[in-house]
Design an enzyme around this catalytic site. Structure first.
Site, PDB file in Angstrom:
ATOM      1  N   LEU A  18       0.823  -1.216   0.000  1.00 18.57           N
ATOM      2  CA  LEU A  18       0.000   0.000   0.000  1.00 18.57           C
ATOM      3  C   LEU A  18       0.855   1.264   0.000  1.00 18.57           C
ATOM      4  CD1 LEU A  18      -2.714  -1.056   2.618  1.00 18.57           C
ATOM      5  CD2 LEU A  18      -2.956  -1.064   0.130  1.00 18.57           C
ATOM      6  N   GLU A  20       5.386   2.651   0.588  1.00 20.96           N
ATOM      7  CA  GLU A  20       6.736   2.300   1.045  1.00 20.96           C
ATOM      8  C   GLU A  20       7.599   3.533   1.204  1.00 20.96           C
ATOM      9  OE1 GLU A  20       9.983  -1.184   0.097  1.00 20.96           O
ATOM     10  OE2 GLU A  20       8.039  -1.201  -0.879  1.00 20.96           O
ATOM     11  N   SER A  22      11.645   4.840   3.269  1.00 19.88           N
ATOM     12  CA  SER A  22      13.025   4.357   3.417  1.00 19.88           C
ATOM     13  C   SER A  22      13.189   3.337   4.538  1.00 19.88           C
ATOM     14  CB  SER A  22      13.964   5.541   3.642  1.00 19.88           C
ATOM     15  OG  SER A  22      13.497   6.352   4.699  1.00 19.88           O
ATOM     16  N   TYR A  23      12.346   3.421   5.571  1.00 20.93           N
ATOM     17  CA  TYR A  23      12.479   2.458   6.665  1.00 20.93           C
ATOM     18  C   TYR A  23      11.133   1.870   7.113  1.00 20.93           C
ATOM     19  CZ  TYR A  23      11.525   6.808   9.204  1.00 20.93           C
ATOM     20  OH  TYR A  23      10.978   7.990   9.633  1.00 20.93           O
ATOM     21  N   ALA A  24      10.082   2.148   6.358  1.00 19.65           N
ATOM     22  CA  ALA A  24       8.758   1.613   6.698  1.00 19.65           C
ATOM     23  C   ALA A  24       7.967   1.327   5.432  1.00 19.65           C
ATOM     24  CB  ALA A  24       7.991   2.600   7.573  1.00 19.65           C
ATOM     25  N   LYS A  25       7.074   0.356   5.535  1.00 20.08           N
ATOM     26  CA  LYS A  25       6.170   0.058   4.412  1.00 20.08           C
ATOM     27  C   LYS A  25       4.817  -0.315   4.993  1.00 20.08           C
ATOM     28  CE  LYS A  25       8.412  -4.462   4.169  1.00 20.08           C
ATOM     29  NZ  LYS A  25       9.351  -5.288   3.416  1.00 20.08           N
ATOM     30  N   LYS A  41       1.496  -1.727   9.070  1.00 21.47           N
ATOM     31  CA  LYS A  41       2.667  -0.857   8.911  1.00 21.47           C
ATOM     32  C   LYS A  41       3.862  -1.602   9.491  1.00 21.47           C
ATOM     33  CE  LYS A  41       4.090   3.927   9.938  1.00 21.47           C
ATOM     34  NZ  LYS A  41       3.641   5.153  10.626  1.00 21.47           N
ATOM     35  N   ASP A 136       0.072  16.589  12.188  1.00 20.91           N
ATOM     36  CA  ASP A 136       0.334  16.232  10.782  1.00 20.91           C
ATOM     37  C   ASP A 136      -0.986  15.999  10.053  1.00 20.91           C
ATOM     38  OD1 ASP A 136       1.814  15.719   8.501  1.00 20.91           O
ATOM     39  OD2 ASP A 136       2.293  13.647   9.031  1.00 20.91           O
TER      40      ASP A 136
END
Length: 274
Positions: A18, A20, A22-25, A41, A136
């Site tokens: 769903l 992506e 640099s350090y999470a998808k 996540k 945010d």
């Protein structure tokens, strides 16, 4: 062990990608226990920056475990594996996010926008009453369920409001969120009232909902700041909006923080938009 195996052991069948970074998808998955699709996540702590690991991730996990509201995405479980991966399993926004929705369909009719914005404002009221700020708020962080109800997500920049010994709110100093949704005080690096910052971002979201465009062009921050500080809000001539709707947006996009509405004033706005 790969992600699919890890999830399978917890009763999830991994689906499509769903998103992506640099350090999470984020992956979709089917939960045997819940009998529905969920979002997962996956954060790889080995690739994440120290500031994120020490400040933002612990806060996000704390907030997700704490918030329970029909207009906030539901968190089902959070777990960590021995190889340093954190899995956050949440409700899936099956209709995607609000930005995608507006890109496909254009501006939202005012009566529909009113219902969606009311849901969002109630979610923020709930958070603010718990002394939690989101910091945010943007269309990408507003997911839609199958009935197109708003589900607030992504508490990565959220925090609990700090207070001094006299009970006064301690001002925030961290720049959070996207420039296009950021209040002038945040863009200028001035210590800010975090709840008041959320209200500005709400004003930007409502403008985008009813106009199908941004209130300010963030490609030139200096020019954008000038317009914001002069309290200039230009509504597209092509959009026919009620006086009440325009007035509410105008009062949320108030550069003077002492005059910007609080969340209760948004919900009880005397123009009668909500």
């Amino acid at each position: 062990m790969d992600d699919a195996e890890v999830l399978k052991k917890r009763g999830y069948i991994m689906g499509i990608n769903l998103g992506e970074g640099s350090y999470a998808k984020v992956k979709s998955a089917y939960s045997d226990r819940l009998k529905c699709n969920v979002a997962v996540k996956i954060i790889d702590k080995r690739k994440a920056p120290r500031d994120f690991l020490e400040r933002f991730l612990p806060r996000e996990i704390e907030m997700l475990a704490r918030v329970k509201h029909p207009c906030i995405i539901k968190t089902y479980e959070i777990f960590e594996t021995s190889d340093g991966k954190v899995y956050i399993v949440t409700e899936l926004g099956v209709q995607g996010d609000l930005l995608e929705f507006i890109k496909k369909r254009g501006a939202i009719p005012e009566d529909v926008a009113r219902k969606m914005f009311y849901q969002l404002a109630n979610a923020i009221k709930y958070c603010h009453e718990l002394d939690i700020v989101h910091r945010d708020l943007k269309c990408e962080n507003l997911l839609l369920d199958k009935e197109y109800n708003i589900k607030l997500t992504d508490f990565g920049f959220s925090k609990r409001v700090a207070r001094d010994e006299d009970g006064r709110v301690v001002l925030s100093k961290t720049f959070c969120g996207s420039a296009a949704y950021a209040a002038p005080e945040v863009l200028q690096g001035i210590p800010y009232q975090p709840k008041v910052y959320d209200i500005w971002s709400l004003g930007v979201v409502l403008f985008i909902m009813v106009c199908g465009s941004m209130p300010y062009d963030d490609s030139n921050i200096k020019k954008m700041l000038k317009l914001q500080k002069e309290h200039r809000v230009h509504f597209p001539r092509s959009k026919v909006l009620s006086v009440e709707c325009k007035d509410l947006i105008y009062r949320m996009l108030q550069p003077d923080v002492s005059r910007r509405l609080c969340i209760d004033e948004v919900l009880m706005h005397d123009s009668g938009f909500l």
